[in-house]
Design a protein around this motif. Structure first.
Motif, mmCIF file in Angstrom:
data_model
loop_
_atom_site.group_PDB
_atom_site.id
_atom_site.type_symbol
_atom_site.label_atom_id
_atom_site.label_comp_id
_atom_site.label_asym_id
_atom_site.label_seq_id
_atom_site.Cartn_x
_atom_site.Cartn_y
_atom_site.Cartn_z
ATOM 1 N N LEU A 191 -58.831 69.838 114.092
ATOM 2 C CA LEU A 191 -58.849 70.459 112.683
ATOM 3 C C LEU A 191 -60.251 71.661 112.114
ATOM 4 N N LEU A 192 -60.324 72.655 112.187
ATOM 5 C CA LEU A 192 -61.299 73.039 111.787
ATOM 6 C C LEU A 192 -61.329 73.387 109.734
ATOM 7 N N ALA A 193 -62.444 72.228 109.828
ATOM 8 C CA ALA A 193 -62.617 71.794 108.165
ATOM 9 C C ALA A 193 -63.815 72.595 108.053
ATOM 10 N N VAL A 194 -63.803 73.994 107.292
ATOM 11 C CA VAL A 194 -65.386 74.739 106.713
ATOM 12 C C VAL A 194 -65.378 74.490 104.843
ATOM 13 N N VAL A 195 -66.462 75.000 104.423
ATOM 14 C CA VAL A 195 -66.536 74.435 103.057
ATOM 15 C C VAL A 195 -66.876 76.136 102.718
ATOM 16 N N GLN A 196 -66.205 76.627 101.443
ATOM 17 C CA GLN A 196 -66.451 77.831 101.590
ATOM 18 C C GLN A 196 -66.968 77.992 100.381
ATOM 19 N N GLY A 197 -67.686 78.024 99.663
ATOM 20 C CA GLY A 197 -69.228 77.505 98.848
ATOM 21 C C GLY A 197 -70.058 76.485 98.638
ATOM 22 N N ASP A 198 -70.829 76.688 99.204
ATOM 23 C CA ASP A 198 -70.933 75.242 99.753
ATOM 24 C C ASP A 198 -72.927 75.897 98.406
ATOM 25 N N THR A 199 -72.704 74.613 97.633
ATOM 26 C CA THR A 199 -73.503 74.993 96.111
ATOM 27 C C THR A 199 -75.255 74.498 96.359
ATOM 28 N N HIS A 201 -55.203 79.803 118.245
ATOM 29 C CA HIS A 201 -55.743 78.698 118.898
ATOM 30 C C HIS A 201 -55.422 77.143 118.490
ATOM 31 N N GLY A 202 -53.836 77.296 117.783
ATOM 32 C CA GLY A 202 -53.433 76.323 116.971
ATOM 33 C C GLY A 202 -53.735 75.195 116.890
#
Length: 426
Positions: free
Chosen positions: A155-163, A181-182
């Motif tokens: 899993l790739l886990a990313v914040v879109q907007g980091d306040t 890359h599955g």
């Protein structure tokens, strides 16, 4: 510089026989990074009568909410619903349901909330890897792909907007990288959804979660979530048996989700056509979440994004018009919040206290390496308006002056007006 008043110390004890009066908070204009003032229509929705969770009207409201949030997320995902709890509840539900112990999770970190994703993934017993950018910047797609190839995450886990930094991580290229890359692709869009572009299907998101208390113009307490069919398959493989009514002693799947409350498979059954009991729905928060989405779509999804962009530009111009420096890569700043460098010699906490005490306006403090360095000023949701921007800039000018900072008279308001006049020009 002239000393600004110190922040009053909170009360530390209460008398034994304590009976407070009714809730009656003072008038505030919340111009920080969230929460913000809820739209009055959302507050009215919160005050409407409760009904039973299996009342046909209630299940109709649940269906409405799912349909509305599919449009907000820009998705056709059937699995689009609410997790009862704050935005962090949505994050935790996504991670504990999508990740088995020992699986690899890759987190791009460019602020405080990337660190939050790593912590929650660790608690889900994942093997967590990070790829980092300095605070005030974002992680490039090339850096993400290099890390994906090296780590081979589930899993790739990313914040879109980091306040914490005000940065908005570009997501457009990450879905294609994950697909090639599955890798499952999840994002937390709490701070960004509604006020910045978001295209769940077009960007290849497998899962996304948010909250109401920022650009969606509501209170904290409900977490919209959407899951792709692929993500639903992963969740179903880990959730408890699907046949029949779940009772104590039912057989588990080979690796059950280690939370009952945040088991997305069980929550899917609750929101799905069978309406299997899982929890008692937070009725008032469902009303609020439904109204947040309805109001946004009534105005128009792109119109709301454009409104946030306009008032964000005006606030950015205004703080610069006061001679203040802006933190971070402005090209990647969210529309709805700006980080302002606190002038040298000025007590930042005292300045915030003066904004609140003298003008009833709340602006944000900062975290980690930015603590004491910046104020964070938001223009989001119901507060993304011209009057709130101008009022905040006028108040900030006076606080700066009383703190001994030399600022151009009217410079903030004039600079913001220039942005608005440009838009109004024929």
């Amino acid at each position: 510089m002239t000393a600004l008043p110190a922040t009053p110390a909170p009360a530390t004890s209460l008398p034994a026989a304590y009976l407070p009066g009714p809730v009656n908070p003072p008038a505030r204009l919340l111009m920080g990074p969230g929460p913000i003032d809820a739209d009055p229509r959302v507050l009215r929705a919160l005050s409407t009568p409760l009904i039973g969770q299996y009342d046909p009207v209630m299940t109709g409201y649940m269906n409405d909410t799912m349909a509305l949030y599919r449009q907000v997320w820009a998705t056709t995902n059937e699995a689009t619903f609410l997790v009862d709890g704050t935005s962090r509840a949505g994050i935790e539900a996504a991670l504990v349901s999508l990740v088995r112990p020992g699986q690899r999770v890759l987190v791009p970190v460019f602020g405080r909330f990337g660190h939050l994703l790593t912590e929650i993934a660790h608690r889900a017993q994942a093997e967590v890897h990070t790829v980092e950018a300095p605070w005030g910047q974002v992680v490039t797609p090339a850096a993400v792909e290099e890390a994906v190839v090296r780590v081979r995450p589930h899993l790739l886990a990313v914040v879109q907007g980091d306040t914490s930094t005000t940065m908005c991580q570009p997501l457009e290229d990450l879905g294609e990288i994950c697909a090639r890359h599955g890798v499952l692709f999840y994002t937390d869009a709490t701070a960004s959804l509604g006020g910045n572009p978001f295209e769940a299907d077009a960007w290849g998101l497998d899962a996304a979660t948010a909250g109401l208390q920022k650009c969606l113009a509501g209170p904290s307490g409900s977490a919209p979530i959407t899951l792709s069919p692929r993500a639903v398959e992963v969740v179903r493989a880990r959730s408890r048996v699907e046949a029949g009514i779940r009772e104590e002693g039912d057989a588990d799947a080979d690796d059950p989700i280690r939370s009952n409350y945040f088991d997305l498979g069980m929550i899917l059954d609750y929101w799905g056509p069978r309406r299997l009991n899982h929890h008692t729905e937070a009725t008032s928060m469902l009303y609020a979440a439904r109204e947040c989405a309805r109001i946004l779509l009534e105005e128009g999804r792109q119109a709301v994004i454009d409104r946030h962009a306009l008032h964000g530009r005006a606030m950015l111009a205004g703080v610069r018009g006061l001679g203040l420096q802006v933190f971070g890569d402005v090209a990647h700043k969210m529309h709805n919040v700006v980080a302002v460098e606190i002038p040298a010699g000025l007590d930042g906490d005292a300045g915030r206290a003066a904004m609140l005490a003298d003008f009833g306006i709340e602006i944000g403090t900062s975290f980690g390496p930015l603590h004491g360095r910046v104020w964070r000023i938001g223009t989001m949701g119901y507060n993304a308006r011209q009057d709130t921007v101008l009022l905040t800039l006028a108040a900030l000018e006076q606080v700066l002056r009383r703190g001994g900072v030399r600022v151009p008279p009217g410079g903030g308001v004039d600079a913001a007006y220039a942005v608005y006049d440009e838009v109004r020009a024929p």
